[in-house]
Design a protein around this motif. Sequence first.
Motif, PDB file in Angstrom:
ATOM      1  N   LEU A   1       0.822  -1.221   0.000  1.00  0.00           N
ATOM      2  CA  LEU A   1       0.000   0.000   0.000  1.00  0.00           C
ATOM      3  C   LEU A   1       0.850   1.263   0.000  1.00  0.00           C
ATOM      4  N   LEU A   2       2.092   1.150   0.458  1.00  0.00           N
ATOM      5  CA  LEU A   2       2.987   2.312   0.534  1.00  0.00           C
ATOM      6  C   LEU A   2       3.910   2.433  -0.670  1.00  0.00           C
ATOM      7  N   LYS A   3       3.700   1.610  -1.666  1.00  0.00           N
ATOM      8  CA  LYS A   3       4.580   1.639  -2.835  1.00  0.00           C
ATOM      9  C   LYS A   3       4.692   3.026  -3.458  1.00  0.00           C
ATOM     10  N   PRO A   4       3.615   3.805  -3.593  1.00  0.00           N
ATOM     11  CA  PRO A   4       3.772   5.159  -4.144  1.00  0.00           C
ATOM     12  C   PRO A   4       4.727   6.027  -3.295  1.00  0.00           C
ATOM     13  N   PHE A   5       4.679   5.874  -1.977  1.00  0.00           N
ATOM     14  CA  PHE A   5       5.604   6.615  -1.112  1.00  0.00           C
ATOM     15  C   PHE A   5       7.044   6.197  -1.410  1.00  0.00           C
ATOM     16  N   TYR A   6       7.295   4.888  -1.445  1.00  0.00           N
ATOM     17  CA  TYR A   6       8.655   4.417  -1.708  1.00  0.00           C
ATOM     18  C   TYR A   6       9.107   4.802  -3.108  1.00  0.00           C
ATOM     19  N   ASP A   7       8.201   4.765  -4.082  1.00  0.00           N
ATOM     20  CA  ASP A   7       8.539   5.215  -5.440  1.00  0.00           C
ATOM     21  C   ASP A   7       8.963   6.682  -5.423  1.00  0.00           C
ATOM     22  N   SER A   8       8.292   7.496  -4.611  1.00  0.00           N
ATOM     23  CA  SER A   8       8.628   8.929  -4.540  1.00  0.00           C
ATOM     24  C   SER A   8      10.021   9.165  -3.967  1.00  0.00           C
ATOM     25  N   LEU A   9      10.562   8.172  -3.270  1.00  0.00           N
ATOM     26  CA  LEU A   9      11.919   8.276  -2.729  1.00  0.00           C
ATOM     27  C   LEU A   9      12.973   7.890  -3.761  1.00  0.00           C
ATOM     28  N   GLY A  10      12.505   7.450  -4.920  1.00  0.00           N
ATOM     29  CA  GLY A  10      13.422   7.064  -5.984  1.00  0.00           C
ATOM     30  C   GLY A  10      13.885   5.619  -5.903  1.00  0.00           C
ATOM     31  N   LEU A  11      13.179   4.817  -5.131  1.00  0.00           N
ATOM     32  CA  LEU A  11      13.559   3.410  -5.039  1.00  0.00           C
ATOM     33  C   LEU A  11      13.173   2.682  -6.317  1.00  0.00           C
ATOM     34  N   LYS A  12      13.998   1.728  -6.666  1.00  0.00           N
ATOM     35  CA  LYS A  12      13.747   0.923  -7.858  1.00  0.00           C
ATOM     36  C   LYS A  12      12.886  -0.282  -7.479  1.00  0.00           C
ATOM     37  N   PRO A  13      12.178  -0.863  -8.449  1.00  0.00           N
ATOM     38  CA  PRO A  13      11.390  -2.063  -8.142  1.00  0.00           C
ATOM     39  C   PRO A  13      12.226  -3.165  -7.491  1.00  0.00           C
ATOM     40  N   SER A  14      13.500  -3.240  -7.837  1.00  0.00           N
ATOM     41  CA  SER A  14      14.356  -4.280  -7.261  1.00  0.00           C
ATOM     42  C   SER A  14      14.671  -4.029  -5.782  1.00  0.00           C
ATOM     43  N   ASP A  15      14.371  -2.841  -5.278  1.00  0.00           N
ATOM     44  CA  ASP A  15      14.579  -2.522  -3.861  1.00  0.00           C
ATOM     45  C   ASP A  15      13.388  -2.960  -3.004  1.00  0.00           C
ATOM     46  N   PHE A  16      12.328  -3.343  -3.643  1.00  0.00           N
ATOM     47  CA  PHE A  16      11.066  -3.684  -2.983  1.00  0.00           C
ATOM     48  C   PHE A  16      10.883  -5.191  -3.154  1.00  0.00           C
ATOM     49  N   VAL A  17      11.323  -5.981  -2.156  1.00  0.00           N
ATOM     50  CA  VAL A  17      11.408  -7.424  -2.363  1.00  0.00           C
ATOM     51  C   VAL A  17      10.689  -8.226  -1.291  1.00  0.00           C
ATOM     52  N   ILE A  18      10.260  -9.395  -1.686  1.00  0.00           N
ATOM     53  CA  ILE A  18       9.761 -10.388  -0.742  1.00  0.00           C
ATOM     54  C   ILE A  18      10.972 -11.220  -0.346  1.00  0.00           C
ATOM     55  N   PRO A  19      11.362 -11.190   0.931  1.00  0.00           N
ATOM     56  CA  PRO A  19      12.527 -11.980   1.338  1.00  0.00           C
ATOM     57  C   PRO A  19      12.310 -13.466   1.030  1.00  0.00           C
ATOM     58  N   ALA A  20      13.403 -14.166   0.693  1.00  0.00           N
ATOM     59  CA  ALA A  20      13.319 -15.600   0.379  1.00  0.00           C
ATOM     60  C   ALA A  20      12.726 -16.388   1.544  1.00  0.00           C
ATOM     61  N   GLN A  21      13.062 -15.973   2.757  1.00  0.00           N
ATOM     62  CA  GLN A  21      12.492 -16.557   3.969  1.00  0.00           C
ATOM     63  C   GLN A  21      11.903 -15.407   4.779  1.00  0.00           C
ATOM     64  N   PRO A  22      10.926 -15.671   5.613  1.00  0.00           N
ATOM     65  CA  PRO A  22      10.395 -14.581   6.443  1.00  0.00           C
ATOM     66  C   PRO A  22      11.520 -13.938   7.245  1.00  0.00           C
ATOM     67  N   LEU A  23      11.453 -12.630   7.403  1.00  0.00           N
ATOM     68  CA  LEU A  23      12.452 -11.932   8.203  1.00  0.00           C
ATOM     69  C   LEU A  23      12.476 -12.528   9.610  1.00  0.00           C
ATOM     70  N   SER A  24      13.642 -12.553  10.211  1.00  0.00           N
ATOM     71  CA  SER A  24      13.773 -13.124  11.551  1.00  0.00           C
ATOM     72  C   SER A  24      12.858 -12.463  12.559  1.00  0.00           C
ATOM     73  N   ILE A  25      12.648 -11.147  12.439  1.00  0.00           N
ATOM     74  CA  ILE A  25      11.784 -10.469  13.414  1.00  0.00           C
ATOM     75  C   ILE A  25      10.324 -10.860  13.244  1.00  0.00           C
ATOM     76  N   VAL A  26       9.977 -11.377  12.069  1.00  0.00           N
ATOM     77  CA  VAL A  26       8.613 -11.821  11.806  1.00  0.00           C
ATOM     78  C   VAL A  26       8.456 -13.291  12.212  1.00  0.00           C
ATOM     79  N   ALA A  27       9.444 -14.089  11.850  1.00  0.00           N
ATOM     80  CA  ALA A  27       9.373 -15.526  12.113  1.00  0.00           C
ATOM     81  C   ALA A  27       9.617 -15.866  13.577  1.00  0.00           C
ATOM     82  N   GLY A  28      10.328 -14.954  14.278  1.00  0.00           N
ATOM     83  CA  GLY A  28      10.612 -15.207  15.685  1.00  0.00           C
ATOM     84  C   GLY A  28      11.820 -16.016  15.784  1.00  0.00           C
TER      85      GLY A  28
END
Length: 140
Positions: free
Chosen positions: A113-140
Amino acid sequence: MQIRSFQLSDYRAVAQLLEEVLSEECCEETMGAFARQLSWDSELVLIAEKEDEIVGVLIGTIDQSKGYVYRIAVQEAFRMQGVGRALVSTMDKRFRQRKVMKVLIAKDKHNELLKPFYDSLGLKPSDFVIPAQPLSIVAG
């Protein structure tokens, strides 16, 4: 506006901000990750403060040598005033100080939902990724 590291005395105000800004589902997911990140490295939780009021928060994490912006929340009244941009910029500097050269946005249905905000920062699509495994802070 001041950007600073999270302090224990901020907990109640940050929790309230997350409840106000995020959807119920997103807030539930975020609170667990927030608690884990605080226990591991509170320097990667940034606070935006204006006139002694917390107006924004960014939860970052380092996972597998990559820096991730996990969640950002800004009070509605302070959006479009550079708060989010300042939080992301400061986190980027923190990551670089720790020699993390690849900074990514953790792509999930909530951050999508925040992609337009991140796009406005000049981030490339390759900077917006689904991690291969859940982030450690999410997985516990």
